[in-house]
Design a protein around this motif. Structure first.
Motif, mmCIF file in Angstrom:
data_model
loop_
_atom_site.group_PDB
_atom_site.id
_atom_site.type_symbol
_atom_site.label_atom_id
_atom_site.label_comp_id
_atom_site.label_asym_id
_atom_site.label_seq_id
_atom_site.Cartn_x
_atom_site.Cartn_y
_atom_site.Cartn_z
ATOM 1 N N ILE A 167 5.255 3.853 9.536
ATOM 2 C CA ILE A 167 3.796 3.877 9.455
ATOM 3 C C ILE A 167 3.340 4.409 8.098
ATOM 4 C CG2 ILE A 167 3.582 6.141 10.592
ATOM 5 C CD1 ILE A 167 1.128 3.276 11.106
ATOM 6 N N ALA A 168 4.037 5.402 7.571
ATOM 7 C CA ALA A 168 3.667 5.950 6.260
ATOM 8 C C ALA A 168 3.839 4.907 5.158
ATOM 9 C CB ALA A 168 4.493 7.191 5.957
ATOM 10 N N LYS A 169 4.887 4.113 5.269
ATOM 11 C CA LYS A 169 5.179 3.096 4.255
ATOM 12 C C LYS A 169 4.128 1.992 4.240
ATOM 13 C CE LYS A 169 9.005 0.161 2.687
ATOM 14 N NZ LYS A 169 10.379 -0.330 3.018
ATOM 15 N N ALA A 170 3.432 1.782 5.367
ATOM 16 C CA ALA A 170 2.441 0.707 5.466
ATOM 17 C C ALA A 170 1.177 1.012 4.659
ATOM 18 C CB ALA A 170 2.077 0.469 6.932
ATOM 19 N N PHE A 171 0.928 2.285 4.369
ATOM 20 C CA PHE A 171 -0.260 2.678 3.608
ATOM 21 C C PHE A 171 -0.013 2.545 2.114
ATOM 22 C CE2 PHE A 171 -1.200 4.574 7.641
ATOM 23 C CZ PHE A 171 -2.583 4.774 7.699
ATOM 24 N N ASN A 172 -1.023 2.010 1.408
ATOM 25 C CA ASN A 172 -0.949 1.953 -0.058
ATOM 26 C C ASN A 172 -2.366 1.877 -0.619
ATOM 27 O OD1 ASN A 172 -1.780 -0.920 -0.373
ATOM 28 N ND2 ASN A 172 0.148 -1.320 0.711
ATOM 29 N N SER A 173 -2.487 1.650 -1.906
ATOM 30 C CA SER A 173 -3.805 1.651 -2.553
ATOM 31 C C SER A 173 -4.688 0.487 -2.112
ATOM 32 C CB SER A 173 -3.633 1.630 -4.076
ATOM 33 O OG SER A 173 -2.924 0.459 -4.478
ATOM 34 N N ASN A 174 -4.099 -0.556 -1.519
ATOM 35 C CA ASN A 174 -4.879 -1.703 -1.046
ATOM 36 C C ASN A 174 -5.323 -1.573 0.410
ATOM 37 O OD1 ASN A 174 -4.619 -3.169 -3.503
ATOM 38 N ND2 ASN A 174 -2.541 -3.782 -2.902
ATOM 39 N N THR A 175 -4.855 -0.531 1.091
ATOM 40 C CA THR A 175 -5.174 -0.373 2.502
ATOM 41 C C THR A 175 -6.633 0.042 2.668
ATOM 42 O OG1 THR A 175 -2.912 0.374 2.896
ATOM 43 C CG2 THR A 175 -4.509 0.728 4.655
ATOM 44 N N LYS A 176 -7.386 -0.755 3.436
ATOM 45 C CA LYS A 176 -8.798 -0.439 3.678
ATOM 46 C C LYS A 176 -8.998 0.233 5.034
ATOM 47 C CE LYS A 176 -13.303 -0.762 2.816
ATOM 48 N NZ LYS A 176 -13.922 -2.078 2.551
ATOM 49 N N ALA A 177 -8.224 -0.185 6.037
ATOM 50 C CA ALA A 177 -8.455 0.331 7.386
ATOM 51 C C ALA A 177 -7.181 0.261 8.215
ATOM 52 C CB ALA A 177 -9.565 -0.477 8.076
ATOM 53 N N ILE A 178 -7.185 1.029 9.287
ATOM 54 C CA ILE A 178 -6.142 0.940 10.309
ATOM 55 C C ILE A 178 -6.828 0.756 11.654
ATOM 56 C CG2 ILE A 178 -6.006 3.467 10.559
ATOM 57 C CD1 ILE A 178 -3.034 3.086 11.280
ATOM 58 N N MET A 179 -6.245 -0.081 12.510
ATOM 59 C CA MET A 179 -6.794 -0.331 13.841
ATOM 60 C C MET A 179 -5.893 0.348 14.865
ATOM 61 S SD MET A 179 -8.105 -4.276 13.464
ATOM 62 C CE MET A 179 -9.255 -4.107 14.836
ATOM 63 N N VAL A 180 -6.476 1.259 15.636
ATOM 64 C CA VAL A 180 -5.733 2.034 16.624
ATOM 65 C C VAL A 180 -6.355 1.807 17.994
ATOM 66 C CG1 VAL A 180 -4.910 4.312 17.298
ATOM 67 C CG2 VAL A 180 -5.229 3.783 14.871
#
Length: 426
Positions: A167-180
């Motif tokens: 999950i940590a690896k999925a985040f980067n500077s292009n990440t706008k949102a996460i759906m939970v």
């Protein structure tokens, strides 16, 4: 056909819909429908009585347009309901919005906040509209799966977990949102505080929005607690919390949902909503508002409060009975801590499913065969996975147990008879 008349590239690949196919299949074969997530019995009597009284009452304006962003009575009641839960005073006119179902809220949220090229993390399994909505907005879905613990015997929904590094690896500077989706459909998983803290810390570290789909928020079984991610430190200002009247009052055909969140984010949803859906049916909004007024007044009474009694009194016996039957016939259930769905591992069923001429995953083929030949319908969980991770759901089926006891007993008979038939052949 000319290129101008063809489907938009952003829509390509999103036209297939599991609900359309399996709803029709169930109806065509007159199967017991333990697939789609709706009750086959009435909503609570007090809500029906309120609705009926409003529709034939003396106020002619009940049948006319109401405020675009939510009937004033309803948004005021929602602010009153969620204020204590969120631990803050909520402005009903600027921090609450109503739309046509949670679908309408999700559409307004994603279309209003996601721009072309934005990455959106989606935790799998996910409700199947998430991916196409993100793609239609021009966003890029990034999928991170919950994985089941490998062990013998029944699972609980808490046995499905996130990998911290993944999950940590999925985040980067292009990440706008996460759906939970919490509680999760189809697993029934209720996220623990440490899991939500992990997601919240990553959101704050990378300045990411959180779209918290919490439509099953009231269906929490005894011994468990639902934690809203918006209540964690630093999360209110970056979270849209989604709720549903259809799920709350077991009236999915009413198609009414809401968003609660900070004014700057809700304002964006409002602009999108007013230029697409515009407003929602006034009588339904008034009925939901009056129904929630009653629920607030009896909130501490476990017997009278439908928000609590639905899971504790009505659904818990159904859940336990279905889990027992599934175990008895050789399936391995994932017993949910919340919601009204149950995943069942079908890998031990020794049945030869003929090729149906498609390239679909095994669960699709299995349920088509089961619906036609056993007159029992379910939903294939791979519909809730990305192409990369469909193998994680392929050996499961999803049953819905918010059904009349007679429906569940009839389904149990189908499963037991099927088990006897397989035993005789072996």
């Amino acid at each position: 056909m000319s290129s101008k008349l063809k489907m938009s590239n952003r829509l390509a690949g999103t036209e297939k819909n599991v609900w359309v196919e399996f709803g029709k299949l169930s109806a065509d074969y007159k199967a017991l429908n333990l697939g789609q997530g709706f009750p086959d019995y009435h909503p609570p009597r007090h809500v029906l009585d309120i609705f009926a009284k409003l529709v034939v009452g003396d106020n002619p304006l009940i049948h006319q347009y109401t405020r675009s962003y939510g009937n004033p009575h309803l948004v005021t009641t929602l602010a009153k309901l969620y204020g204590p839960i969120m631990g803050r005073e909520i402005d009903p006119m600027t921090e609450v919005m109503v739309s046509c179902g949670a679908f309408g809220i999700l559409f307004s949220t994603i279309q209003g906040l996601i721009n072309p090229g934005d990455e959106v993390i989606i935790i799998e399994p996910f409700f199947d509209c998430y991916e196409p909505m993100v793609r239609v907005a021009g966003g890029k879905p990034v999928f991170v799966p919950l994985r089941p613990t490998q062990k013998e015997g029944p699972l609980t929904s808490n046995d499905w977990t996130l990998d911290r590094e993944e999950i940590a690896k999925a985040f980067n500077s292009n990440t706008k949102a996460i759906m939970v989706n919490n509680p999760n459909n189809p697993i029934g998983k209720l996220y623990r505080r440490e899991e939500l803290d992990l997601i919240a810390d990553l959101c704050k570290q990378h300045d990411v929005l959180c779209i918290a789909d919490e439509v099953y928020e009231w269906m929490i079984y005894r011994g468990h607690k639902h934690i809203k991610i918006a209540t964690l430190p630093g999360m209110w200002d970056r979270t849209i919390t989604v709720g549903s009247a259809g799920k709350t009052f077991s009236a999915t055909g009413w198609k009414l949902g809401w968003a609660v969140g900070p004014q700057p984010l809700i304002k964006t949803l409002m602009v999108l909503h007013q230029n697409s859906i515009y407003t929602c049916p006034t009588p339904i909004q008034e009925a939901v508002a009056a129904g929630l007024d009653y629920e607030i007044s009896v909130f501490e009474d476990e017997e009278k409060c439908y928000l609590k009694s639905l899971a504790l009194k009505e659904l818990a016996p159904k859940r336990d009975a279905l889990a027992q039957v599934l175990t008895e016939v050789g399936l391995t259930p994932t017993v949910p801590e919340a919601g009204y769905f149950m995943m069942a591992d079908i890998s031990k069923i020794n049945v030869d499913i003929p090729d149906d001429g498609t390239d679909d995953p095994f669960d699709f083929k299995f349920i088509r065969w089961m619906t036609k030949n056993k007159k029992l319908s379910a939903i294939p969980p791979t519909a809730f996975y990305s192409q990369e991770h469909k193998h994680l759901g392929e050996k499961f089926v999803r049953f819905c147990f918010i059904k009349k006891d007679e429906t569940l007993e009839a389904a149990a008979k189908v499963l037991r008879d099927w088990k006897k038939e397989l035993d005789q052949k072996s």
